[in-house]
Design an enzyme around this catalytic site. Structure first.
Site, PDB file in Angstrom:
ATOM      1  N   THR A 663       0.835  -1.208   0.000  1.00  0.00           N
ATOM      2  CA  THR A 663       0.000   0.000   0.000  1.00  0.00           C
ATOM      3  C   THR A 663       0.870   1.259   0.000  1.00  0.00           C
ATOM      4  O   THR A 663       0.463   2.297  -0.524  1.00  0.00           O
ATOM      5  CB  THR A 663      -0.962   0.014   1.212  1.00  0.00           C
ATOM      6  OG1 THR A 663      -0.222  -0.257   2.398  1.00  0.00           O
ATOM      7  CG2 THR A 663      -2.040  -1.033   1.039  1.00  0.00           C
ATOM      8  N   GLY A 733       1.211  10.045   2.477  1.00  0.00           N
ATOM      9  CA  GLY A 733       0.148  10.504   1.586  1.00  0.00           C
ATOM     10  C   GLY A 733       0.567  11.685   0.740  1.00  0.00           C
ATOM     11  O   GLY A 733       0.314  11.726  -0.464  1.00  0.00           O
ATOM     12  N   GLU A 734       1.196  12.655   1.367  1.00  0.00           N
ATOM     13  CA  GLU A 734       1.521  13.880   0.645  1.00  0.00           C
ATOM     14  C   GLU A 734       2.926  13.920   0.059  1.00  0.00           C
ATOM     15  O   GLU A 734       3.124  14.491  -1.023  1.00  0.00           O
ATOM     16  CB  GLU A 734       1.279  15.085   1.554  1.00  0.00           C
ATOM     17  CG  GLU A 734      -0.215  15.375   1.656  1.00  0.00           C
ATOM     18  CD  GLU A 734      -0.630  16.051   2.940  1.00  0.00           C
ATOM     19  OE1 GLU A 734      -0.241  15.543   4.007  1.00  0.00           O
ATOM     20  OE2 GLU A 734      -1.329  17.070   2.886  1.00  0.00           O
TER      21      GLU A 734
END
Ligand code: FES
Ligand code: FES
Lengths: 772, 168
Positions: A663, A733-734
């Site tokens: 992931t 995420g960023e």
């Protein structure tokens, strides 16, 4: 258990704040590099993969309740207008219609996130909400909209950010004194002596970069389904922030927070703009509360793209001074952002300039213009994507002026400390990222003739290689809580109030719990996205979920395991330190012999469940925990058509320990692909004369498809950051979207031998560049 | 004025749909899309409304084995044709090889586009069990994934291409 209240510091999207944390008990010792982990760190398919591939995963959009009504919104066709009159009588009596809400009957419904009425009488942008029809079916609600007669008085408007800041510009709202965010803007940051810095410089370059307004376009739009049962208002929301939804709905309806339950099981993407209740959620809640029937309001794609936020357009200009050897002596950055009609903050667009490279003399000025367009919202590394692109493009121009290798220039100005806060980084592996990335992309051969001209110098194809660095938080922090329960059958359930917005949170939390509990992954279930559990978690944004909630889950699991061992010890009359828990079974440490499955002990206790709490401890003080990384891009430009193709991206990011490489790589790829869209094709287009958005859809607002995807090489650093938290992991995420646009822009500049001045690099813009 | 809300309902028509191997009868307004009938009348919410304008592919279903945008298909056009939705792919309880490949390769993030992606790939393999990258990309280019799961969607398709499973 002794309770301590600790004050700690948090960084969220560039802002530092103080936070009081309640700690009960102690966190377990950090999993350092030596920790031997069986589940954490392993490639693990999503625990909820089955739901996601069979259509059984329930999104807010999918919630259907008996007797449910459906809402549809009427939006302003004008960029600025006053509503003189609304006659909704024909709509109200149309087939199936149960209510029509607008300013003259629902003017007092307040949106707490901006403290403005949901239905105002002054419309500030095309797409501002005029009325909502509630009907038995969606088609009936939509039909009713055409029957609402609205008399508008158009008002002067402004949509260009520079024009908006002019003294004689039309006011975006008649209530505004000027078109700037009233508090704190323009925002100036200064360190050292800028003028002295430029005096010391041997070379000074000026550069600029304009970046477009980008639309999030999550595949599921904003919205939700609300139901009022006389005691509790339940809202199923497409949100990154169930607690924010609860707070917003309670405040708007005048209920207590505990009278509102917010649920998010699955959601179709957020990327930063799904915080709080949103006006769609407030209208659904209000209607359900007033009409006594469940109500669904999901925005249409057009509403989404006009009225649900955006990454605001920027115009950035830079002046950079350096000595002959490349040492930076001064950086000046000036930015004008277009924050839309009611923007009340502006993204930290100068973060990279302040911190990414060593430089004593800095001045940044951020101006924020309000305009008669949809209001900005955070969008995956807000400001930092735009600002990093601008700074990195400027640095490459400096490198060219110095006759220096761009990567060498960055190494030369490596920042060992956090200069703005004057404190050390917990660690910084950026040099390592440079080395690995440069090697993989073949940086040393970037100027080779056959690489740059794949068809020879007479052909149409030009290739270039560029790079950019990445700096971001991702360290998370308290408060975040979790509960671990061991059930009578020996399986576990973890309760948290966090959200899995598609990042794989449910899976990594299950891995962490399984590791700590000594259970196989299949025997751990993670429940999240529901305020009813009463287990607070922060919003899923700012790359903070894993680093905040992960340690809380780990602590809860550790406490549950301790209690389990205690119980087994007493049942089997063995000392606790003689027992080990592995793979769902209890073992004797002495003999190594298995004593039985966990469930075989718990079932002796007639339904007893072990319940333990965990919470995220305070952040490390006096050091800055950051994610760093670098990306390298290779592009091919067709100088006949202006088309840019990204051939390859090499990404190296330090996000601490990687809990799930599968992931993790999905997140990195996803960030890169959104960054590629921003660099090459995404832009909201506004007719300046009409103040109208021309592409509020997925037809003309271009997002990447599978045909635009380059080869993506991800090089894993995967080293736990022991200062970050007890699992050693940071958010991912960023970070991956941050350097992509800058790396691609620099690669295009390299291919063409011309400085890039504006994104996205659409074919027409590339041809203009070539003709300039 | 009398309340016309109950009386003036739009005319309806009777449609018999073959959905996932079962006959489903609905009385609907002729303008209703297949997407809205599947979701709102038949509670098959696997097909997603991403744009309802034929721009995103989230609503993809199979119509006689071919991938179509159900938001652009009127339900009345589907009489006598075989409709397969994502729910029909694993009706036996066992996941279809394409579904399995999506999980194994993590070809999804938020999952909202996923049912459409899976059915688009299913339609591809039905006509071509040995697609090369170019063919895969062409077949999948009508399905937007805003999360950017594309590299893994491609990996899932490559893993299946030419295998027995692709022909199921
Ligand atoms: S919903 Fe049908 S194509 Fe987007
Ligand atoms: S997985 Fe989120 S849109 Fe494809």
């Amino acid at each position: 258990m002794p309770i301590r209240i600790i004050t700690t510091h948090l960084e969220f999207e560039g802002q530092i704040s103080e936070q009081r944390v309640v700690m009960e008990g102690e966190e377990p010792a950090v999993w350092g590099p030596e920790a031997e982990l069986a589940v954490v760190g392993k490639v693990t398919p999503r625990v909820d993969g089955r739901e996601r591939v069979t259509g059984s995963a329930q999104y807010a959009y999918d919630v259907q309740l008996p007797g449910m009504l459906v809402a549809a919104g009427l939006r302003s066709p004008h960029p600025h207008a006053r509503i003189v009159r609304i006659d909704a009588s024909r709509a109200e009596t149309a087939p199936g219609v149960r209510a029509v809400y607008h300013h003259f009957n629902t003017g007092d419904l307040n949106n707490p996130s901006n403290d403005r009425p949901v239905f105002g009488d002054e419309l500030l942008y095309q797409g501002d909400l005029v009325a909502v029809a509630i009907a038995e079916t969606k088609e009936q609600a939509q039909d009713a909209l055409a029957l609402i007669a609205v008399e508008y008085e158009p008002l002067p408007f402004v949509v260009d950010q520079r024009a908006a800041l002019a003294a004689d510009a039309p006011k975006v709202s008649t209530t505004y004194e000027h078109n700037t965010i009233p508090e704190g803007f323009p925002q100036t940051y200064e360190r050292g002596d800028l003028d002295a810095g430029f005096v010391q410089a041997d070379v000074t370059v000026e550069a600029q970069l304009s970046t477009p307004t980008a639309l999030h376009n999550s595949m599921e739009t904003h919205g939700g389904v609300a139901q009022w049962d006389g005691r509790t208002l339940t809202i199923w929301s497409s949100t990154q922030d169930v607690y924010g939804v609860r707070r917003g709905v309670a405040s708007a309806l005048g209920l207590q927070q505990n009278q509102v339950r917010a649920i998010k099981q699955y959601m179709g993407g957020g990327f930063g703009n799904k915080f709080g209740a949103h006006h769609s959620g407030l209208v659904a809640a209000y209607a359900a509360y007033t009409l006594g029937r469940p109500v669904k309001y999901m925005l249409s794609r057009e509403e989404e793209n006009l009225a649900a936020g955006n990454r605001p357009e920027t115009i950035q200009t830079y002046r950079i001074g350096a000595k002959k050897d490349g040492t930076l002596t001064a950086i000046e950055q000036h930015t004008i952002g277009n924050v839309g009609a009611i923007g009340s903050w502006f993204s930290p667009v100068a973060m990279a300039t302040k911190e990414l490279y060593q430089c004593a003399n800095i001045r940044t000025v951020d101006e924020a213009a309000r305009t008669n367009l949809g209001t900005q919202a955070s969008f995956r590394a807000p400001g930092v994507v735009e600002g990093t692109a601008g700074l990195e493009v400027a640095l490459d121009q400096l490198a060219a002026a110095l006759g220096m290798d761009p990567l060498e220039l960055r190494r030369k100005n490596y920042a060992e400390r956090h200069q703005a806060l004057d404190r050390p980084y917990s660690r910084k592996l950026l040099l390592e990222a440079y080395r690995l990335g440069a090697e993989r992309i073949g940086w040393a051969e970037r100027d080779h003739e056959e690489r740059r001209y794949p068809q020879g110098r007479d052909g149409y194809l030009r290739r270039g290689i560029g790079m950019a660095s990445q700096l971001w938080g991702g360290d998370g922090g308290p408060p975040a809580q979790a509960i671990a329960k061991l059930l009578p059958d020996g399986t576990a359930v973890i309760l948290t109030g966090t959200q899995d917005i598609g990042t794989g949170t449910r899976t990594v939390l299950a891995q962490i719990a399984a590791e700590e509990l000594g259970l196989p992954l299949e025997q751990v279930r993670v429940e999240l996205g529901d305020t009813e559990f009463g287990v607070f978690s922060p919003p899923s944004g700012g790359s903070m979920t894993l680093a905040s909630v992960g340690p809380a889950v780990r602590m809860a699991a550790a406490e549950a395991r301790k209690e389990l061992v205690e119980v087994v010890a007493q049942l089997s009359e063995a000392p606790t330190d003689a027992l080990d828990v592995r793979d769902g079974h209890i073992f004797s440490r002495e003999t190594g012999k298995e004593m039985g499955a966990i469930g075989s002990f718990l079932e002796l206790l007639d339904g007893h469940e072990i319940t333990a709490k965990g919470m995220r401890g305070p952040n490390a003080e006096n050091m800055s925990v950051r994610t760093f990384g670098a990306q390298f891009a290779e592009v091919e430009v067709d100088i006949g058509t202006g088309r840019v193709r990204v051939l390859r991206i090499v990404a190296v990011h330090d996000c601490g320990r990687i809990v799930n490489p599968l992931t993790f790589s999905s997140q990195i790829e996803g960030g890169i692909i959104q960054g590629l869209g921003f660099a090459l094709m995404e832009q909201r287009i506004v007719d300046q004369r009409l103040g109208a958005v021309l592409n509020a859809n997925l037809e003309n607002y271009k997002v990447p498809t599978i045909r635009d995807i380059p080869q993506i090489d991800i090089i894993l650093l995967d080293q736990p950051n022991v200062h970050a938290n007890t699992i050693g992991a940071l958010g991912a995420g960023e970070p991956p979207i941050i350097p992509t646009p800058g790396a691609i822009a620099n690669a295009v500049a390299h291919a063409l031998g011309r400085p890039v001045k504006a994104l996205p690099l659409t074919p027409d813009r590339v041809l203009d560049l070539l003709n300039s | 004025m009398a309340d016309t809300s109950e009386t003036a309902a739009a005319p309806r028509t009777h449609v018999s749909l073959q959905v996932n191997g079962t006959t489903r009868e609905v009385d609907i307004e002729p303008r209703r899309t297949l997407l809205s009938v599947l979701r709102d009348d038949l509670s098959l919410t696997g097909a997603k409304p991403g744009c309802e304008m034929g721009n995103c592919g989230a609503c993809t279903v199979l119509l006689d084995g071919e991938a179509v945008y159900s938001c652009l298909t009127l339900a009345v056009e589907c009489t006598g044709r075989e409709i397969t939705t994502i729910e029909g792919l694993s009706a036996s309880g066992e996941l279809d090889p394409v579904q399995q490949a999506f999980i194994a390769h993590d070809a999804l993030q938020c999952g909202f586009c996923t049912p459409g992606q899976i059915l688009a790939m299913k339609a591809l393999f039905a006509t071509n069990p040995h697609p090369d990258d170019e063919t895969i990309e062409r077949a999948m280019s009508g399905n937007i994934c805003r999360c950017g799961a594309y590299p893994k969607i491609l990996a899932a398709a490559r893993a299946l291409a030419g295998t027995q499973a692709a022909q199921q």
